[in-house]
Design a protein around this motif. Structure first.
Motif, PDB file in Angstrom:
ATOM      1  N   MET A  48      12.940  49.482   7.060  1.00 57.00           N
ATOM      2  CA  MET A  48      13.486  49.327   8.403  1.00 57.00           C
ATOM      3  C   MET A  48      12.488  49.825   9.581  1.00 57.00           C
ATOM      4  SD  MET A  48      15.947  48.188  10.176  1.00 57.00           S
ATOM      5  CE  MET A  48      17.467  48.092   8.774  1.00 57.00           C
ATOM      6  N   ALA A  49      11.675  50.730   9.366  1.00 58.63           N
ATOM      7  CA  ALA A  49      10.990  50.958  10.299  1.00 58.63           C
ATOM      8  C   ALA A  49       9.608  50.239  10.747  1.00 58.63           C
ATOM      9  CB  ALA A  49      10.087  52.752   9.759  1.00 58.63           C
ATOM     10  N   VAL A  50       9.154  49.488   9.571  1.00 60.45           N
ATOM     11  CA  VAL A  50       8.297  48.394   9.891  1.00 60.45           C
ATOM     12  C   VAL A  50       8.798  47.269  10.592  1.00 60.45           C
ATOM     13  CG1 VAL A  50       7.026  46.715   8.576  1.00 60.45           C
ATOM     14  CG2 VAL A  50       7.237  49.102   7.553  1.00 60.45           C
ATOM     15  N   PHE A  51      10.081  46.874  10.372  1.00 64.99           N
ATOM     16  CA  PHE A  51      10.744  46.219  11.144  1.00 64.99           C
ATOM     17  C   PHE A  51      10.760  46.305  12.857  1.00 64.99           C
ATOM     18  CE2 PHE A  51      14.750  44.230  13.044  1.00 64.99           C
ATOM     19  CZ  PHE A  51      14.433  42.828  12.968  1.00 64.99           C
ATOM     20  N   PHE A  52      11.023  47.254  12.885  1.00 63.56           N
ATOM     21  CA  PHE A  52      11.289  47.755  14.399  1.00 63.56           C
ATOM     22  C   PHE A  52       9.767  48.115  14.839  1.00 63.56           C
ATOM     23  CE2 PHE A  52      15.471  49.741  13.286  1.00 63.56           C
ATOM     24  CZ  PHE A  52      16.152  49.127  14.277  1.00 63.56           C
ATOM     25  N   GLN A  53       8.827  48.397  14.264  1.00 62.08           N
ATOM     26  CA  GLN A  53       7.215  48.434  14.671  1.00 62.08           C
ATOM     27  C   GLN A  53       6.902  47.144  14.989  1.00 62.08           C
ATOM     28  OE1 GLN A  53       4.944  50.383  11.931  1.00 62.08           O
ATOM     29  NE2 GLN A  53       5.763  52.430  12.301  1.00 62.08           N
ATOM     30  N   ASN A  54       7.353  46.117  14.216  1.00 60.45           N
ATOM     31  CA  ASN A  54       7.044  44.698  14.598  1.00 60.45           C
ATOM     32  C   ASN A  54       7.522  44.197  15.702  1.00 60.45           C
ATOM     33  OD1 ASN A  54       5.310  44.508  12.295  1.00 60.45           O
ATOM     34  ND2 ASN A  54       6.930  43.569  10.889  1.00 60.45           N
ATOM     35  N   LEU A  55       8.931  44.496  16.072  1.00 61.96           N
ATOM     36  CA  LEU A  55       9.572  44.055  17.315  1.00 61.96           C
ATOM     37  C   LEU A  55       8.750  44.738  18.536  1.00 61.96           C
ATOM     38  CD1 LEU A  55      13.422  44.306  16.118  1.00 61.96           C
ATOM     39  CD2 LEU A  55      11.746  42.248  16.557  1.00 61.96           C
ATOM     40  N   ILE A  56       8.511  45.868  18.312  1.00 67.77           N
ATOM     41  CA  ILE A  56       7.717  46.508  19.594  1.00 67.77           C
ATOM     42  C   ILE A  56       6.520  45.772  19.506  1.00 67.77           C
ATOM     43  CG2 ILE A  56       6.742  48.784  20.159  1.00 67.77           C
ATOM     44  CD1 ILE A  56       8.882  50.283  18.751  1.00 67.77           C
ATOM     45  N   ARG A  57       5.686  45.697  18.621  1.00 71.46           N
ATOM     46  CA  ARG A  57       4.477  44.998  18.858  1.00 71.46           C
ATOM     47  C   ARG A  57       4.561  43.480  19.373  1.00 71.46           C
ATOM     48  NH1 ARG A  57       2.204  41.421  15.406  1.00 71.46           N
ATOM     49  NH2 ARG A  57      -0.096  40.761  15.631  1.00 71.46           N
ATOM     50  N   LEU A  58       5.481  42.816  19.183  1.00 66.26           N
ATOM     51  CA  LEU A  58       5.764  41.462  19.518  1.00 66.26           C
ATOM     52  C   LEU A  58       6.318  41.292  20.882  1.00 66.26           C
ATOM     53  CD1 LEU A  58       7.702  39.287  16.468  1.00 66.26           C
ATOM     54  CD2 LEU A  58       5.364  39.447  17.072  1.00 66.26           C
ATOM     55  N   LYS A  59       7.153  42.497  21.340  1.00 66.39           N
ATOM     56  CA  LYS A  59       7.628  42.571  22.922  1.00 66.39           C
ATOM     57  C   LYS A  59       6.491  42.823  23.577  1.00 66.39           C
ATOM     58  CE  LYS A  59      10.397  45.591  25.394  1.00 66.39           C
ATOM     59  NZ  LYS A  59       9.488  46.005  26.401  1.00 66.39           N
TER      60      LYS A  59
ATOM     61  N   ALA B  30       4.840  30.885  28.869  1.00 60.00           N
ATOM     62  CA  ALA B  30       5.106  30.163  28.001  1.00 60.00           C
ATOM     63  C   ALA B  30       4.130  30.131  26.757  1.00 60.00           C
ATOM     64  CB  ALA B  30       5.391  28.534  28.772  1.00 60.00           C
ATOM     65  N   GLU B  31       2.990  30.379  27.241  1.00 64.00           N
ATOM     66  CA  GLU B  31       2.043  30.380  26.229  1.00 64.00           C
ATOM     67  C   GLU B  31       2.130  31.605  25.456  1.00 64.00           C
ATOM     68  OE1 GLU B  31      -1.773  30.125  28.192  1.00 64.00           O
ATOM     69  OE2 GLU B  31      -1.497  27.857  28.546  1.00 64.00           O
ATOM     70  N   ARG B  32       2.736  32.414  25.850  1.00 65.14           N
ATOM     71  CA  ARG B  32       2.653  33.690  24.873  1.00 65.14           C
ATOM     72  C   ARG B  32       3.829  33.671  24.155  1.00 65.14           C
ATOM     73  NH1 ARG B  32       1.225  36.203  30.131  1.00 65.14           N
ATOM     74  NH2 ARG B  32       3.704  37.036  30.338  1.00 65.14           N
ATOM     75  N   LEU B  33       4.943  33.255  24.646  1.00 62.20           N
ATOM     76  CA  LEU B  33       6.196  33.055  24.011  1.00 62.20           C
ATOM     77  C   LEU B  33       6.056  32.007  22.815  1.00 62.20           C
ATOM     78  CD1 LEU B  33       9.260  33.373  23.648  1.00 62.20           C
ATOM     79  CD2 LEU B  33       9.650  31.424  25.079  1.00 62.20           C
ATOM     80  N   LYS B  34       5.035  31.128  22.918  1.00 59.30           N
ATOM     81  CA  LYS B  34       4.803  30.205  21.889  1.00 59.30           C
ATOM     82  C   LYS B  34       3.983  30.833  20.834  1.00 59.30           C
ATOM     83  CE  LYS B  34       2.365  25.834  20.846  1.00 59.30           C
ATOM     84  NZ  LYS B  34       1.423  24.914  21.685  1.00 59.30           N
ATOM     85  N   ALA B  35       3.062  31.469  21.059  1.00 62.17           N
ATOM     86  CA  ALA B  35       2.346  32.410  20.196  1.00 62.17           C
ATOM     87  C   ALA B  35       3.413  33.636  19.428  1.00 62.17           C
ATOM     88  CB  ALA B  35       1.262  33.135  20.499  1.00 62.17           C
ATOM     89  N   VAL B  36       4.205  34.118  20.136  1.00 60.90           N
ATOM     90  CA  VAL B  36       5.222  34.893  19.550  1.00 60.90           C
ATOM     91  C   VAL B  36       5.942  34.319  18.335  1.00 60.90           C
ATOM     92  CG1 VAL B  36       7.125  36.823  19.899  1.00 60.90           C
ATOM     93  CG2 VAL B  36       5.082  36.672  21.194  1.00 60.90           C
ATOM     94  N   VAL B  37       6.598  33.266  18.972  1.00 59.36           N
ATOM     95  CA  VAL B  37       7.621  32.581  18.306  1.00 59.36           C
ATOM     96  C   VAL B  37       6.891  32.154  16.689  1.00 59.36           C
ATOM     97  CG1 VAL B  37       9.049  30.411  17.930  1.00 59.36           C
ATOM     98  CG2 VAL B  37       9.188  31.670  19.999  1.00 59.36           C
ATOM     99  N   ALA B  38       5.592  31.489  17.009  1.00 62.88           N
ATOM    100  CA  ALA B  38       4.852  31.111  15.702  1.00 62.88           C
ATOM    101  C   ALA B  38       4.571  32.177  14.886  1.00 62.88           C
ATOM    102  CB  ALA B  38       3.575  30.603  16.198  1.00 62.88           C
ATOM    103  N   GLU B  39       4.294  33.486  15.226  1.00 70.46           N
ATOM    104  CA  GLU B  39       4.525  34.674  14.064  1.00 70.46           C
ATOM    105  C   GLU B  39       5.741  34.904  13.516  1.00 70.46           C
ATOM    106  OE1 GLU B  39       2.975  38.136  15.686  1.00 70.46           O
ATOM    107  OE2 GLU B  39       1.109  36.950  16.689  1.00 70.46           O
ATOM    108  N   LEU B  40       6.754  34.283  14.033  1.00 71.92           N
ATOM    109  CA  LEU B  40       8.314  34.736  13.480  1.00 71.92           C
ATOM    110  C   LEU B  40       8.700  33.474  12.519  1.00 71.92           C
ATOM    111  CD1 LEU B  40      10.289  35.885  16.510  1.00 71.92           C
ATOM    112  CD2 LEU B  40       9.169  37.256  14.761  1.00 71.92           C
ATOM    113  N   LEU B  41       8.177  32.546  12.654  1.00 72.93           N
ATOM    114  CA  LEU B  41       8.423  31.310  11.779  1.00 72.93           C
ATOM    115  C   LEU B  41       7.939  31.399  10.390  1.00 72.93           C
ATOM    116  CD1 LEU B  41       8.366  28.317  14.038  1.00 72.93           C
ATOM    117  CD2 LEU B  41      10.149  29.437  13.363  1.00 72.93           C
ATOM    118  N   PRO B  42       8.650  31.401   9.242  1.00 69.96           N
ATOM    119  CA  PRO B  42       8.016  31.691   8.072  1.00 69.96           C
ATOM    120  C   PRO B  42       6.966  30.589   7.298  1.00 69.96           C
ATOM    121  CG  PRO B  42      10.485  32.150   7.930  1.00 69.96           C
ATOM    122  CD  PRO B  42       9.924  31.471   9.219  1.00 69.96           C
ATOM    123  N   ALA B  43       7.341  29.472   7.573  1.00 66.92           N
ATOM    124  CA  ALA B  43       6.246  28.135   7.552  1.00 66.92           C
ATOM    125  C   ALA B  43       4.911  28.659   8.078  1.00 66.92           C
ATOM    126  CB  ALA B  43       6.972  27.098   8.160  1.00 66.92           C
ATOM    127  N   ARG B  44       4.980  29.031   9.337  1.00 65.02           N
ATOM    128  CA  ARG B  44       3.884  29.246  10.061  1.00 65.02           C
ATOM    129  C   ARG B  44       2.924  30.236   9.454  1.00 65.02           C
ATOM    130  NH1 ARG B  44       3.143  26.760  15.096  1.00 65.02           N
ATOM    131  NH2 ARG B  44       4.248  24.992  14.857  1.00 65.02           N
TER     132      ARG B  44
END
Length: 414
Positions: A1-12, A81-95
């Motif tokens: 769970m701690a790793v999940f919150f750290q990833n969220l902080i990093r993506l933010k 928009a470009e930053r949002l595209k890069a963050v969403v790309a990291e969230l997608l499992p296929a990517r």
């Protein structure tokens, strides 16, 4: 769970265009030997070390500025928009799977023509790779022998040589003073026949002469005088001629322990001989001495394995020699034979007598016998003029004569 919150902080943080807090930025740098050096960048530059050759590798710190097409960074640049595209790309499992490169690529089999999937072969074990460190000799020498260290070594060498030279000069001056002072003391001790103090003074003078490297006639005379004095101070306690007479019975025959009794007397010290010498016939380079008297029914044959003594005999027609020496071996004749006693003189103890004072100490009066004074004078001149006489016991001819006498079995060693 701690790793999940750290990833969220990093993506933010990346979405806002800022550097993530406590982010770990890996690096990969190729060394000159071909090995890849991996690690995590820090806020300042670091000096990483290659695991194969041990060479230092310079690594830049983490980049705090937004990324560009040529320089990567954890901070995303561009519009929202470009930053949002890069963050969403990291969230997608296929990517993520495409980025990791772990997808299985379908291929067609050459035999069946059907599409198959290549499964990478995973080894259960692998041999460890052995990497020997690479040593840069030039760099190692440059780090070891720095200019400062070379300067310090040169200073130490100069100081050491200076101290050695000063010590050696002081030693030479002291030896010169000892040599000059010994001349007066030698004359004084000779005048009163003080042989004990004379020997001690001569020992100091000879040591000083070795230090000074003297090889002149005065040096040779003092060296012979030292050996002459040492011989007088170690005179035998028994008479050799008397010992020969005592080993015969009333019937003029040898007793059973004749050789042992004579050898016991011969071991008691140094003997002085005054007789005539002649060259022994044969291949051995030795001289024979005529014994002053013949005890019992057997003659006494004294061998002197000293070929260098022949030079003295060549200077005069008279072969009379007055010398002191120790006896090296004694061999008695057979009971019923006419063979002589065989005695061998130790060549390293042989010394010519040169002074009337030493002769008077052992009971010889040079004033009553004028011929004895002539013998002493002739031997003194020979000692002073001969450059090889002082090395008589170490000459190859002397060693060969001594070895030949031992191999011939002419006596039992004392």
């Amino acid at each position: 769970m701690a790793v999940f919150f750290q990833n969220l902080i990093r993506l933010k943080a990346r979405l806002e265009g800022e550097a993530p807090a406590n982010s770990e930025v890996p690096f990969e740098v190729r060394c000159e030997c071909g090995e890849t050096v991996r690690g995590i960048r820090r806020s300042s530059w670091i000096d990483a070390e290659c695991a194969r050759c041990g060479q230092s590798v310079f690594v830049l710190p983490a980049n705090p500025y937004p990324a560009t097409p040529s320089v990567s960074s954890e901070v995303l640049g561009g519009s929202f928009a470009e930053r949002l595209k890069a963050v969403v790309a990291e969230l997608l499992p296929a990517r993520r799977r495409a980025a990791t490169g772990d997808e299985q690529k379908p291929t067609k089999s050459a035999e069946s023509g059907r599409a198959t999937t290549e499964v990478p072969v995973r080894r259960l074990w692998a041999l460890p790779e052995i990497h020997l460190p690479r040593i840069d000799i030039r760099t190692l020498l440059a780090r070891t022998f720095t200019p400062f260290r070379l300067l310090m070594l040169a200073m130490v060498a100069v100081v050491g040589l200076t101290i050695y030279w000063m010590t050696w000069q002081q030693r030479l001056e002291a030896a010169q003073q000892t040599w000059l002072k010994a001349g007066e003391e030698i004359e004084q001790f000779l005048s009163v026949s003080d042989m004990v103090n004379l020997e001690a003074t001569l020992l100091k003078a000879i040591d000083a002469g070795y230090t000074l490297g003297r090889q002149d006639p005065e040096w040779r005379l003092r060296l012979n005088l030292l050996r002459e004095t040492a011989a007088v101070n170690s005179m035998a306690t028994s008479d050799l001629l008397t010992a020969f007479h005592q080993v015969y019975d009333d019937s003029n025959r040898l007793v059973d322990d004749a050789e042992e009794r004579v050898r016991e007397v011969a071991e008691s010290g140094t003997f002085v001989f005054d007789s005539w010498l002649r060259t022994k016939a044969g291949d051995r380079p030795v001289l024979l001495m005529q014994f002053p008297a013949t005890p019992g029914r057997h003659a006494v044959e004294v061998e002197i394995p000293l070929p260098g003594l022949a030079a003295l005999l060549e200077q005069t027609q008279e072969n009379r020699v007055l010398f002191a020496a120790r006896i090296q071996s004694v061999k008695a004749p057979a009971m019923q034979s006419r063979q002589p006693w065989q005695i061998i003189i130790a060549p390293d103890s042989f010394v010519l007598m040169t002074t009337p004072e030493h002769c008077e100490t052992i009971g010889l009066d040079t004033e009553e016998e004028s011929d004895l004074a002539l013998v002493l004078s002739r031997q003194k001149d020979f000692v002073q003029s001969s450059e090889t006489w002082e090395h008589r016991a170490t000459e190859p001819a002397t060693r060969a004569a001594k070895q030949t006498a031992a191999e011939a079995g002419t006596g039992a060693g004392i």
